[in-house]
Design an enzyme around this catalytic site. Sequence first.
Site, PDB file in Angstrom:
ATOM      1  N   GLU A   1       2.079  11.762  -5.978  1.00  0.00           N
ATOM      2  CA  GLU A   1       1.482  12.327  -7.203  1.00  0.00           C
ATOM      3  C   GLU A   1       1.836  13.809  -7.326  1.00  0.00           C
ATOM      4  OE1 GLU A   1      -2.481  10.870  -6.471  1.00  0.00           O
ATOM      5  OE2 GLU A   1      -1.701   8.842  -6.723  1.00  0.00           O
TER       6      GLU A   1
ATOM      7  N   GLY B   1      -6.112   5.506  -0.332  1.00  0.00           N
ATOM      8  CA  GLY B   1      -6.605   6.164  -1.543  1.00  0.00           C
ATOM      9  C   GLY B   1      -7.898   5.523  -2.012  1.00  0.00           C
ATOM     10  N   GLY B   2      -7.773   4.594  -2.966  1.00  0.00           N
ATOM     11  CA  GLY B   2      -8.945   3.993  -3.607  1.00  0.00           C
ATOM     12  C   GLY B   2     -10.002   3.487  -2.633  1.00  0.00           C
TER      13      GLY B   2
ATOM     14  N   HIS C   1       2.754  14.217  -1.315  1.00  0.00           N
ATOM     15  CA  HIS C   1       2.212  12.979  -1.890  1.00  0.00           C
ATOM     16  C   HIS C   1       2.977  12.673  -3.181  1.00  0.00           C
ATOM     17  CE1 HIS C   1      -0.446  10.118  -3.811  1.00  0.00           C
ATOM     18  NE2 HIS C   1      -0.928   9.867  -2.595  1.00  0.00           N
TER      19      HIS C   1
ATOM     20  N   SER D   1      -2.364   0.743  -1.602  1.00  0.00           N
ATOM     21  CA  SER D   1      -3.305  -0.365  -1.843  1.00  0.00           C
ATOM     22  C   SER D   1      -3.751  -1.077  -0.559  1.00  0.00           C
ATOM     23  CB  SER D   1      -2.714  -1.367  -2.847  1.00  0.00           C
ATOM     24  OG  SER D   1      -2.452  -0.718  -4.073  1.00  0.00           O
TER      25      SER D   1
ATOM     26  N   GLY E   1      -2.177   2.750  -5.705  1.00  0.00           N
ATOM     27  CA  GLY E   1      -3.172   2.611  -6.766  1.00  0.00           C
ATOM     28  C   GLY E   1      -2.903   1.450  -7.707  1.00  0.00           C
TER      29      GLY E   1
ATOM     30  N   ASN F   1      -7.560   9.624   1.441  1.00  0.00           N
ATOM     31  CA  ASN F   1      -7.119  10.633   0.465  1.00  0.00           C
ATOM     32  C   ASN F   1      -8.006  10.446  -0.767  1.00  0.00           C
ATOM     33  OD1 ASN F   1      -5.856  12.245  -1.395  1.00  0.00           O
ATOM     34  ND2 ASN F   1      -4.027  10.953  -1.595  1.00  0.00           N
ATOM     35  N   TRP F   2      -8.955  11.353  -0.922  1.00  0.00           N
ATOM     36  CA  TRP F   2      -9.928  11.184  -2.019  1.00  0.00           C
ATOM     37  C   TRP F   2      -9.378  11.559  -3.380  1.00  0.00           C
ATOM     38  CZ3 TRP F   2     -14.595  13.991   0.768  1.00  0.00           C
ATOM     39  CH2 TRP F   2     -15.060  13.165   1.799  1.00  0.00           C
ATOM     40  N   LYS F   3      -8.240  12.201  -3.419  1.00  0.00           N
ATOM     41  CA  LYS F   3      -7.643  12.651  -4.689  1.00  0.00           C
ATOM     42  C   LYS F   3      -8.666  13.455  -5.486  1.00  0.00           C
ATOM     43  CE  LYS F   3      -4.771   8.554  -4.551  1.00  0.00           C
ATOM     44  NZ  LYS F   3      -3.775   7.757  -5.196  1.00  0.00           N
TER      45      LYS F   3
ATOM     46  N   GLU G   1       4.739   5.652   1.854  1.00  0.00           N
ATOM     47  CA  GLU G   1       3.946   5.168   0.718  1.00  0.00           C
ATOM     48  C   GLU G   1       4.884   4.767  -0.421  1.00  0.00           C
ATOM     49  OE1 GLU G   1      -0.290   6.742   0.863  1.00  0.00           O
ATOM     50  OE2 GLU G   1       0.864   8.264  -0.182  1.00  0.00           O
TER      51      GLU G   1
HETATM   52  C1  PEP Z   1      -2.582   7.217  -1.778  1.00  0.00           C
HETATM   53  O1  PEP Z   1      -2.875   7.800  -2.811  1.00  0.00           O
HETATM   54  O2  PEP Z   1      -2.076   7.847  -0.833  1.00  0.00           O
HETATM   55  C2  PEP Z   1      -2.827   5.783  -1.709  1.00  0.00           C
HETATM   56  C3  PEP Z   1      -2.304   5.111  -0.719  1.00  0.00           C
HETATM   57  O3  PEP Z   1      -3.619   5.247  -2.694  1.00  0.00           O
HETATM   58  P1  PEP Z   1      -4.157   3.720  -2.787  1.00  0.00           P
HETATM   59  O4  PEP Z   1      -4.655   3.343  -1.427  1.00  0.00           O
HETATM   60  O5  PEP Z   1      -5.232   3.768  -3.811  1.00  0.00           O
HETATM   61  O6  PEP Z   1      -2.987   2.897  -3.196  1.00  0.00           O
END
Ligand code: PEP
Length: 248
Positions: free
Chosen positions: A96, A232-233, A94, A211, A172, A9-11, A166
């Site tokens: 966010e 994500g990251g 999500h 994470s 994040g 997920n590049w956001k 999640e």
């Molecule tokens: C996400 O945004 O779905 C996510 C899991 O982010 P991260 O891996 O950065 O925690």
Amino acid sequence: MRRILVAGNWKLNGSKQSIQELLDGILAGMSEAKTDVAVCAPYIYIPLVQEILTGTAIGYGSQSISENDSGAFTGEISGSMLKDFECQYAIVGHSERRTLFCEKDEDTAKKFAAARKHGLTPILCVGELLEEREEGITEDVVSRQLDAIIDLEGVEALADAVIAYEPVWAIGTGKTASPQQAQDVHAFIRGKIAKLNADVADKVQILYGGSVNGANANELFAMPDIDGGLIGGASLKAEDFLAICKAA
Ligand code: PEP
């Protein structure tokens, strides 16, 4: 046997150049990964992602979707538009979107329905806030989020979907749920679905997100009810993303 899926997920990240470099790097290292892989890009870069990934083993999709098909909904992107660019996935719900854009369980359910209607696989995100975990209501929260989908679309709809658990406190933040904490919620989700339809429960892929990195992916993905990750990251650097794909 359920397949493992690693979805990025590049956001709100990327540029034409960085996406080209990222996907070139992932494609170059992919032969060693034996897992299903997908990336969810910002809408505007989906045509570029399509151009790069068509004919490869990597799937792609969006990070949200409009619940509407067309009309006066400024700024929205519909399922048919995503299908025009051959997307396979759409993330819905999500955390966010839920917290920053005030999307409620019912909105997520409508987006989930829109994705299915257009032949996209929804990646349905569910998960509790830190306060909710501390209050001991994680299962109630996840249950409520799933019920919104089941009430609108029926439990069978989950057979054409991916669920991503999640925990919001792990997204994040660098704080990952322990493999056992994650497994407990995944088993709860699968058990809840099994009470309604054992076949769907057995088939549905439940990803963990929060994470995940190359160092913790192996242990997480080894748990019986964890079928991969939403990343994500660590999906923004080819090396980091590939390390997770290889762990899977
Ligand atoms: C996400 O945004 O779905 C996510 C899991 O982010 P991260 O891996 O950065 O925690």
